[in-house]
Design an enzyme around this catalytic site. Structure first.
Site, PDB file in Angstrom:
ATOM      1  N   LYS A  92       0.852  -1.199   0.000  1.00 25.07           N
ATOM      2  CA  LYS A  92       0.000   0.000   0.000  1.00 25.07           C
ATOM      3  C   LYS A  92       0.886   1.246   0.000  1.00 25.07           C
ATOM      4  CE  LYS A  92      -2.778   3.343   1.831  1.00 25.07           C
ATOM      5  NZ  LYS A  92      -2.379   4.660   2.328  1.00 25.07           N
ATOM      6  N   HIS A 149       2.687  12.604   9.810  1.00 29.81           N
ATOM      7  CA  HIS A 149       1.266  12.635   9.490  1.00 29.81           C
ATOM      8  C   HIS A 149       0.560  13.684  10.328  1.00 29.81           C
ATOM      9  CE1 HIS A 149      -0.569   9.519   7.023  1.00 29.81           C
ATOM     10  NE2 HIS A 149       0.523   8.831   7.219  1.00 29.81           N
TER      11      HIS A 149
HETATM   12  C1  MEV Z   1       0.484   4.683   4.839  1.00 31.69           C
HETATM   13  O1  MEV Z   1      -0.290   5.295   3.839  1.00 31.69           O
HETATM   14  C2  MEV Z   1       1.494   3.738   4.223  1.00 31.69           C
HETATM   15  C3  MEV Z   1       2.276   2.897   5.239  1.00 31.69           C
HETATM   16  O2  MEV Z   1       1.366   2.202   6.062  1.00 31.69           O
HETATM   17  C4  MEV Z   1       3.129   1.936   4.438  1.00 31.69           C
HETATM   18  C5  MEV Z   1       3.843   0.908   5.281  1.00 31.69           C
HETATM   19  O3  MEV Z   1       3.375   0.582   6.388  1.00 31.69           O
HETATM   20  O4  MEV Z   1       4.858   0.400   4.785  1.00 31.69           O
HETATM   21  C6  MEV Z   1       3.108   3.761   6.120  1.00 31.69           C
END
Ligand code: MEV
Length: 426
Positions: free
Chosen positions: A262, A376
């Protein structure tokens, strides 16, 4: 809101303005909401009205730029359309870490798409197969007659593969028509070709053809990119060790691999939207490819070199085009392609693969060090302050306090605002 029925017929026959009026009445929109609906941004009414059915407005998203990318020795500024805070900054950071070691090395991506033709009800599969193979030239000729221009440019249908499938409805032959779609995403052209060759294949095989449609598992259109990310810029040995542990976790666990991927798609989809390409096709293809060996797995590979730097690789099917679809129609997509300055679909896919790799490394670095929430939350806190009704000139101040106190909530933003106002009135 008052109750309404959804079986509204003839909505599509109304003019654009009439549709806006009708929906405003049905769901009882107020003046402010109607104004939002009427703001089409960079679209004219005629442009937006011809894109999809029952259209009533235009939906806008943030359009940002990722910097520092050097791919195959060329510099790129990458446009990204995404609503999630931190993603653009994260990509730019990881690109900087790779830049120190020459940037990204992306391989050429062949623009070959597969169109599937499903042949059923076969009395003798072997005879059908032989008969189709013996008439390959004729089938390819019919396919190429559908797009002489593509053929003239050096693309077109050039081969096919036949697969046997055992299904609950008996044996099927699946013909994969292979088409070089050059700079297009290609779904339209390969669908047209598949439909055109089907009567001939039906006759040759003496079977019955049902589906004739592109496969979004674009396994002949694989993009590969590689880069070395500087150990010190990443945060040192401990962080690299954390990233490697995160990678092993993803390799062993589909739950984690899904989130890992993702993160990769955060970048690739943002560029896909920016350039007017089909995000659903890209997502479906990527996840199918991730699961192709049996277990859903990460789309990247991570290891260390002899100096302790992180070496990352990505391998992903990418059906991206720079002509056709929305790429040349959407004013922002045209702008995105201009900023990106890519000359071919191949080059666009090379950039997208590098961006996906950068995004993955950036996410794992954050997770393996300070955690993802810090970055974030800085941005998120501003949105929360806005939601709480904080006036523009106080957003920064309130947002900072929300982060400081680790209480990023609307009610707390209101409380801080109240405190500021009380102080003012003293
Ligand atoms: C958040 O949009 C994407 C992450 O969850 C990817 C990951 O956990 O590797 C930070």
């Amino acid at each position: 809101m008052k109750e309404f029925r959804s079986d509204i017929s003839g909505f599509y026959k109304l003019s654009f303005e009439e549709r806006q009026q009708k929906i405003s009445k049905i769901v009882n929109l107020n003046q402010e909401e109607i104004k939002v609906l009427q703001n089409l941004g960079y679209f004219t009414t005629t442009q937006i009205d011809t894109l999809i059915e029952n259209v009533i407005g235009s939906y806008q998203l943030p359009f940002g730029l990722a910097f520092n990318f050097k791919i195959n020795n060329k510099d790129y500024i990458i446009p990204m359309v995404i609503e999630e805070p931190s993603v653009v900054a994260a990509a730019s950071n990881a690109a900087k870490f790779a830049r120190k070691h020459g940037g990204f090395h992306s391989e050429n991506v062949k623009s070959v798409m597969i169109s599937q033709i499903q042949i059923t009800q076969l009395d003798d599969v072997e005879i059908a197969k032989r008969s189709i193979l013996e008439n390959k030239d004729q089938i390819l000729k019919i396919a190429n007659e559908q797009d002489p221009f593509l053929n003239e440019l050096g693309g077109g249908a050039f081969d096919f593969e036949i697969r046997e499938l055992d299904t609950r409805k008996g044996k099927m032959l699946i013909l994969h028509l292979l088409v070089d779609v050059l700079d297009a995403m290609g779904a339209n052209v390969v669908n047209t070709m598949a439909e055109a060759v089907s009567p001939c294949i039906e006759e040759l095989s003496e079977g019955k053809i049902y589906l004739r449609i592109v496969s979004n598992l674009a396994s002949h259109r694989i993009a590969k990119s590689r880069a070395t990310f500087d150990k010190d810029l990443l945060g040192g040995d401990q962080v690299v060790e954390g990233i490697l542990n995160a990678y092993e976790f993803a390799l062993a666990d589909p739950y984690r691999a899904t989130t890992h991927n993702k993160g990769i798609m955060n970048g690739i989809v943002a560029l896909t939207i920016a350039t007017g390409n089909d995000t659903r096709a890209i997502e479906a293809g990527a996840h199918a490819y991730a699961a192709l060996k049996g277990q859903y797995s990460p789309l990247t590979k991570l290891q260390v070199d002899s100096d302790g730097n992180l070496v990352g690789e990505i391998e992903i099917p990418l059906a991206l085009g720079i002509i056709g679809g929305m790429t040349k129609i959407h004013p922002m997509a045209r702008l995105a392609l201009k900023i990106l300055n890519v000359k071919s679909a191949n080059e666009l896919s090379q950039v997208a693969a590098a961006l996906g790799l950068a995004q993955n490394v950036a996410a794992l670095r954050a997770l393996a060090s300070e955690g993802i929430q810090k970055g974030h939350m800085n941005l998120h806190s501003r949105n929360i302050a806005k939601l709480a009704g904080v006036p523009d000139e106080l957003i920064e101040k309130v947002a900072r306090k929300l982060v400081e106190d680790k209480k990023i909530r609307v009610d707390y933003a209101r409380e801080i605002l109240q405190r500021i106002e009380n102080e003012k009135n003293l």
